[in-house]
Scaffold this motif. Structure first.
Motif, PDB file in Angstrom:
ATOM      1  N   SER A 288       4.623   9.918 -23.141  1.00 35.26           N
ATOM      2  CA  SER A 288       4.806   9.953 -21.605  1.00 35.26           C
ATOM      3  C   SER A 288       4.199   8.682 -21.205  1.00 35.26           C
ATOM      4  N   ALA A 289       4.315   8.538 -19.773  1.00 34.82           N
ATOM      5  CA  ALA A 289       3.545   7.260 -19.122  1.00 34.82           C
ATOM      6  C   ALA A 289       3.235   7.727 -17.813  1.00 34.82           C
ATOM      7  N   VAL A 290       2.228   6.785 -17.440  1.00 36.87           N
ATOM      8  CA  VAL A 290       1.750   6.804 -15.986  1.00 36.87           C
ATOM      9  C   VAL A 290       1.818   5.786 -15.256  1.00 36.87           C
ATOM     10  N   ILE A 291       2.447   5.657 -14.142  1.00 27.36           N
ATOM     11  CA  ILE A 291       2.663   4.501 -13.171  1.00 27.36           C
ATOM     12  C   ILE A 291       1.135   4.545 -12.292  1.00 27.36           C
ATOM     13  N   THR A 292       0.535   3.351 -12.416  1.00 33.23           N
ATOM     14  CA  THR A 292      -0.914   3.223 -11.646  1.00 33.23           C
ATOM     15  C   THR A 292      -0.527   2.235 -10.706  1.00 33.23           C
ATOM     16  N   ILE A 293       0.206   1.250 -10.428  1.00 29.07           N
ATOM     17  CA  ILE A 293       0.493   0.112  -9.481  1.00 29.07           C
ATOM     18  C   ILE A 293       2.043   0.122  -9.165  1.00 29.07           C
ATOM     19  N   ALA A 294       2.223  -0.026  -8.007  1.00 32.74           N
ATOM     20  CA  ALA A 294       3.632  -0.197  -7.337  1.00 32.74           C
ATOM     21  C   ALA A 294       3.397  -1.226  -6.171  1.00 32.74           C
ATOM     22  N   GLY A 295       4.107  -2.378  -6.214  1.00 34.61           N
ATOM     23  CA  GLY A 295       4.063  -3.266  -5.066  1.00 34.61           C
ATOM     24  C   GLY A 295       5.198  -4.066  -4.998  1.00 34.61           C
ATOM     25  N   ASN A 296       5.034  -5.120  -4.104  1.00 36.01           N
ATOM     26  CA  ASN A 296       5.825  -6.295  -4.144  1.00 36.01           C
ATOM     27  C   ASN A 296       5.300  -7.647  -4.318  1.00 36.01           C
ATOM     28  N   LEU A 297       6.028  -8.561  -4.881  1.00 31.63           N
ATOM     29  CA  LEU A 297       5.562  -9.794  -5.286  1.00 31.63           C
ATOM     30  C   LEU A 297       5.623 -10.627  -3.868  1.00 31.63           C
ATOM     31  N   LEU A 298       4.795 -11.100  -3.346  1.00 32.83           N
ATOM     32  CA  LEU A 298       4.907 -11.729  -1.995  1.00 32.83           C
ATOM     33  C   LEU A 298       4.971 -13.276  -2.076  1.00 32.83           C
ATOM     34  N   ALA A 299       4.334 -13.707  -3.049  1.00 30.55           N
ATOM     35  CA  ALA A 299       4.311 -15.241  -3.317  1.00 30.55           C
ATOM     36  C   ALA A 299       6.020 -15.723  -3.499  1.00 30.55           C
ATOM     37  N   ARG A 300       6.069 -16.932  -3.045  1.00 25.93           N
ATOM     38  CA  ARG A 300       7.257 -17.404  -3.333  1.00 25.93           C
ATOM     39  C   ARG A 300       7.105 -19.022  -3.938  1.00 25.93           C
ATOM     40  N   ARG A 301       8.012 -19.659  -4.793  1.00 19.47           N
ATOM     41  CA  ARG A 301       7.668 -20.756  -5.571  1.00 19.47           C
ATOM     42  C   ARG A 301       8.950 -21.782  -5.170  1.00 19.47           C
TER      43      ARG A 301
END
Length: 301
Positions: A288-301
């Protein structure tokens, strides 16, 4: 790289902050390898999986794996994490029985195990197992991994095992000896790089966890990872070794559990199925697994 969706997934556990954390980028289209490496370094997890469209008619996605320092050919817990994200956040488990990944080492299908309309676990079929001997003297090996030669369980051979990566498999008499191992990481890194070994995997049949056959620890300094909590690839290779070396009965299938990560405070459990109904054993590893964090990468390069 702005707006890239990123997940943090604890694999091989039903409890947040247990098991082995992996990064998952489910839509990595448009990212090049340099950008993938930068994201993996930023997430600073043992591995991050990046999913893109596969050119293979046999696969649903291409999956690439990066540690914070380099790309690797295969990672079991990140595969579990990626399948879990697809099955839950993208509802793929309600539409299909499995997802198939194209990896650097071949096709890896992952079944969705659904109970009462909820994803309960996933089960990946690893590539064909193999084993080979290693020339390093046992006296040297025990010094590198920080145990005594008397801790070695001489009933079983030291071997290199493979189901996608080569792992050094070292049998140990007791769980206490496994937990007290204190590897000399610089020496182990140099040795493993010289022999093209991904990780060093200590195992013992002295496992006090309920319904558990084996207890393990895994060290991967060659990949910049001192210790990996719960390792799908290494335990898959270990399971293949059990059959290929005749440690388990080669005339029947096996279903058992492996415990790992307890010494790191991240306990995890892997479910293993070995099918021996043909000339080549099939190794399946899941959990099994647990998702603990979900988000968007905001930085650009």
């Amino acid at each position: 790289m702005e707006g890239v969706r990123v997940f943090h997934v604890d694999a091989f556990t039903t409890t947040a902050f247990g098991g082995n954390p992996a990064g998952v980028v489910p839509n990595a289209e448009g990212l090049n390898k340099k950008e993938m490496q930068l994201i993996a370094k930023e997430l600073n997890l043992s591995e991050t999986a990046f999913l893109t469209t596969s050119s293979s008619s046999q696969a649903d996605y291409q999956i690439q794996f990066f540690t914070p320092t380099k790309e690797i050919d295969f990672c079991g817990h990140a595969t579990v994490g990626a399948a879990w994200v697809l099955g839950t956040m993208y509802q793929l488990a309600t539409k299909k029985d499995q997802v198939v990944f194209e990896t650097n080492i071949g096709i890896v299908p992952v079944q969705f195990m659904v109970e009462n309309d909820n994803l309960h676990s996933v089960l990946m079929t690893q590539v064909e197992p193999s084993v080979k001997t290693i020339s390093t003297d046992l006296t040297e090996l025990v010094r590198y991994v920080g145990i005594k030669e008397s801790d070695i369980d001489s009933q079983y051979p030291v071997r290199l095992g493979y189901t996608g990566n080569w792992h050094l498999l070292i049998p140990v008499k007791s769980r206490n000896a496994v937990d007290e191992a204190s590897p000399k990481l610089d020496l182990l890194k140099e040795h493993n790089e010289r022999h093209h070994i991904s990780t060093t995997h200590l195992f013992t049949f002295d496992c006090e966890e309920e319904n558990c056959l084996v207890y393990t620890r895994d060290f991967a300094p060659a990949f910049g990872i001192n210790e990996d909590p719960v390792t799908g690839s290494a335990n898959g290779a270990l399971s293949g070794y059990f059959i290929l070396e005749g440690i388990l009965d080669v005339s029947k299938d096996h279903h058992f559990q492996i415990a790992q990560g307890h010494s790191m405070g991240r306990p995890g459990f892997l479910q293993v199925i070995i099918k021996v109904g043909n000339d080549r054993p099939v190794i399946q590893v899941g959990g099994s697994a647990v998702i603990t964090i979900a988000g968007n990468l905001l930085a650009r390069r």
